[in-house]
Write an enzyme that holds these catalytic residues in place. Sequence first.
Site, PDB file in Angstrom:
ATOM      1  N   ASP A 877       0.866  -1.189   0.000  1.00  0.00           N
ATOM      2  CA  ASP A 877       0.000   0.000   0.000  1.00  0.00           C
ATOM      3  C   ASP A 877       0.903   1.239   0.000  1.00  0.00           C
ATOM      4  O   ASP A 877       1.861   1.314   0.783  1.00  0.00           O
ATOM      5  CB  ASP A 877      -0.902  -0.012   1.231  1.00  0.00           C
ATOM      6  CG  ASP A 877      -1.917   1.107   1.182  1.00  0.00           C
ATOM      7  OD1 ASP A 877      -1.596   2.191   1.683  1.00  0.00           O
ATOM      8  OD2 ASP A 877      -3.013   0.903   0.647  1.00  0.00           O
ATOM      9  N   GLU A 920      -4.728   2.676  -3.982  1.00  0.00           N
ATOM     10  CA  GLU A 920      -3.274   2.620  -3.944  1.00  0.00           C
ATOM     11  C   GLU A 920      -2.759   1.279  -3.430  1.00  0.00           C
ATOM     12  O   GLU A 920      -1.625   1.180  -2.975  1.00  0.00           O
ATOM     13  CB  GLU A 920      -2.725   3.753  -3.069  1.00  0.00           C
ATOM     14  CG  GLU A 920      -3.115   3.694  -1.589  1.00  0.00           C
ATOM     15  CD  GLU A 920      -4.418   4.414  -1.307  1.00  0.00           C
ATOM     16  OE1 GLU A 920      -5.242   4.517  -2.240  1.00  0.00           O
ATOM     17  OE2 GLU A 920      -4.603   4.871  -0.166  1.00  0.00           O
TER      18      GLU A 920
END
Length: 1004
Positions: A877, A920
């Site tokens: 992430d 993301e």
Amino acid sequence: MLAMCALAFAAAGPVRAAPRWTNLVTTVFHNYGRDQGLPHPVPTALAQDRDGFIWIGTQGGLTRWDGYRFRAYKADPDVPGSLPDDWVQILHVDPAGTLWIGGGAGGLARYDAPRDRFVRVPLGPSGGRTHIGAIADDGRGGLWVGTDQGLHHLNPANGAVRTTPIAIADAPVRALLRDRSGALWVGTSKGLLRRAPGSAGWTIVALDHAAVSITALYEDVEGRVWIGTQRRGLLLIDRPGARPRAVGEGPILSAGSVSAISPASPRELWVGMRGNGVVAIDVATLQPRFIRHDRTVANSLAHDDVWALLRDKAGSLWVGCMGGLSYHPRTSGLISAMLASENSVDGLSATDPQSVLATRDGRVWMGYLDGGVDVIDPAVGRVAALRPGDSGGHRTILPPDIVFALAEDRWGGVYIGTRRGLYHSGPAADGVRLVPLPGRDPQMSVTALAFDDGVLWVGGDEDGLLGVVPDRAGQPGRVLFGPKDNARLTDDGVNVIRRGLGHDLWIGTRNGLYRLDLATHAIDHIAFDATDRGALPGRNVVAMLIDRRNRLWVGTFGGGLAMMTGRDAAGRWRFHRIGVAQGLPHMNVDSLQMDGSGTIWAGTDDGLARVDPTSFAVRAVRQADGSALVDYYAGAGATSAVGEALFGAKGGLTIVRPGPLPRWTLQPPLVVTDLRIGGVTLPVAQVNQATATAPLTVPPDANSLAVEFAALDYTAPERNHYAYRLDGFDRDWTETDANRRLAIYTNLPPGNYVLRLRGSNRAGVWTERERTLPIRVLPAWYQRLWLKLVGGVLLLLGVAMIVRWRTRYLRRRQADLERQIAERTADLRAANERLGHLALTDPLTGCANRRHFLALAEDQIGAARRGGRPLCLAILDLDEFKAVNDRHGHPGGDAVLEMAGILLLDHLREGDAAGRIGGEEFAILMPNTAIADARLFADRLREAIATARITVDGLSIGVSVSMGVAELCDDEDFGRLYARADTGLYAAKQAGRNRVETVVAPAS
């Protein structure tokens, strides 16, 4: 407050001492007012109905509580079936489950649940618009109703109401009780009456004062009758025929006004007082415990003006006060909190106990964040205090600064470690004296203390460890371990010191753990290693204990909890780790204590945890378990001589008594709280009745269904879990949490269905019985079978005619089409290849999209299992990605995502697969790769991303990533593998981001 209570009962003579902490701990409530949705801030009546709902009568209407939402009912003369009176004085649920409402001026009404309306019941010739003071069952299905106009009886056979004359004329009835013998007690504004079973006559119960106004009546399990009065306090009739006697002689219970009486537990009775809070009375000793509103404690009783009390079916207590509704969940009694309050004269003198010491004489010393020390006797409260002051160079007063540590010497004196030096006090805490330590500045910080076998061990924030042999007066003598020895410590910041087995002394520092051999002064440094799952889990060691098996437990900041298991073949110290994945509330462990039963307790930055030292099972403990405090201080803990685990926290002290903490096994009723068909609200009683079998009919012009439901575990409703499934439509259960307890269906095909609902209690234990709702969806006119058959025939005929015409036309076009097809075949093949690529790929990053990646994962997991080969999954992430979007806009964010995708694809090895899971977040599948190699790969990728930069609009942008890596276990599907890798990602985020955390396989 406690001193006032002691004076109030001084005249009662000698009494048995209360159990430890009884008069010091705070009874903690969850308070509901207007801000939480309560429609009026003065609850005057409380009841729990057959379904489990809590009903609250107020001075501004009636409301129903399901643990999540208040549903209000108001009086409106223009709406038939509305509440007759907004001032609800009395609520009563009869044995048949009917809710009865007594108004302040509107008389008597019953709630017609199947129609969700109220039905007025006239009392007497005037129609009964009068004040209802009390309602009681008559034992035969009828009711006794006390009003300003006297006593009335409701006949269950015909619903007729008649007035029953009583011996005291013109006396409004304020309280009613039908005792276990069948006798009827009537409390009036002018005295108390009793009518024996089968008798028509009344006996006036003699009281010490004439014309005493009776406000409450209650019979306990022993057959004693408790009598609440106005301005004459609480009375008790011990046995049949005995004269009422006063309970207590202080001003509150002997001269106060009682509003309600309720059992709280088998050992305690709660008495609500007008203006004086709640008095909890020990039913065996009659000793009182006062529960009051405290403006300095947010979760104290909402107000001291109490109107109503209720003990619900789960054993929890509800209090209606002038300031709102207060709820006290039933707890095991093992965990309680002593909260700091400026109203308490003998409790804590400050809010933040930074250090805790349990001395051999049974007392507890507490040092505070702002300076000073209290000495608490658990039976009576604060017995001594050492107040801080501006020393101005003096050596006989504590500085106004943090007290880090406390230690008791062999003579009962106590050493006090502060930010400005070490002090010593005698056992009576009647003064302090500065203790100069050899080789160090007297004003230097002392952060850790331990006294063992005649040796005082002192840890500093700047100068490491010192060991001295002090005298009886607390002054240091011979130095066993001094400044010259500290050169072997790699950090001068000592947090905690514990004596181990034999010659072992353990020192926790900001840079790991040290073992000092007291015989040879040899030092082992046990360092934190992020790449080694068996190493010390955190760098900053702040808590330690030795359990009954002589095992060392270590609490760290950021690394959670660990137990030392010994050395491996290479001589490395090894640890069993416990973190959030195992149930620990937070990875910052501030204090470790072992209670008298051998159970390990950990105070963290987000609450308390119980750890089984045998199975290592972790149970987080919350307010519903009695733990009112959540933010604990590093090193602030002790275990008392009787085995209590004590923890200093922001706001006060948590006390954990030894004993098994019972599992929460409550089976809460599962109810429908809101039901809508086609947007129209229907009464929920029709589906909550146990015998309700008629299906809900959904008409074709309103083809939508919305069902809100709740498990009525009020102790911590936010922790309940839910699931639903519509048989005939859904394949699987849809699981949801307390924030989304809603099943919605629209445009269902005609037919018969069954909606199944499930709920759990706060511990996640599902109710044994599901709630089922049969549903029938009616067809529209165009969906009826005969119309479909006729339409089908006509459609077939039309299709046949069209086909014949089209066949001739198509034959003429066939030659042209074959030629065009041949010419376009090549173009179509290329287009299909492009479309196939787009369907499988994320267009921004070039990675596989989520759907394609999940399909690849299932294939690779199957292949790994069949071939017996390892497989690892990494979840990554982008750190602080929102800040990139906020600073550079979405073009900047897209550029960073594109850059990350390029780097990720560049680093893939043969056979690896990468996918963008969402936002993301990315995932990497690594077949034929064990966890160690996967960790190395993940670290190389993390470093590559962290060092890469991209320029957008003249600005250089960079980003880091956090990653979690897990290896596939036997019989593990992708969902469980993903969850474990995601746990590692969460740990990486919590540990500071820009790092990789691997997750070990769970023990088989």
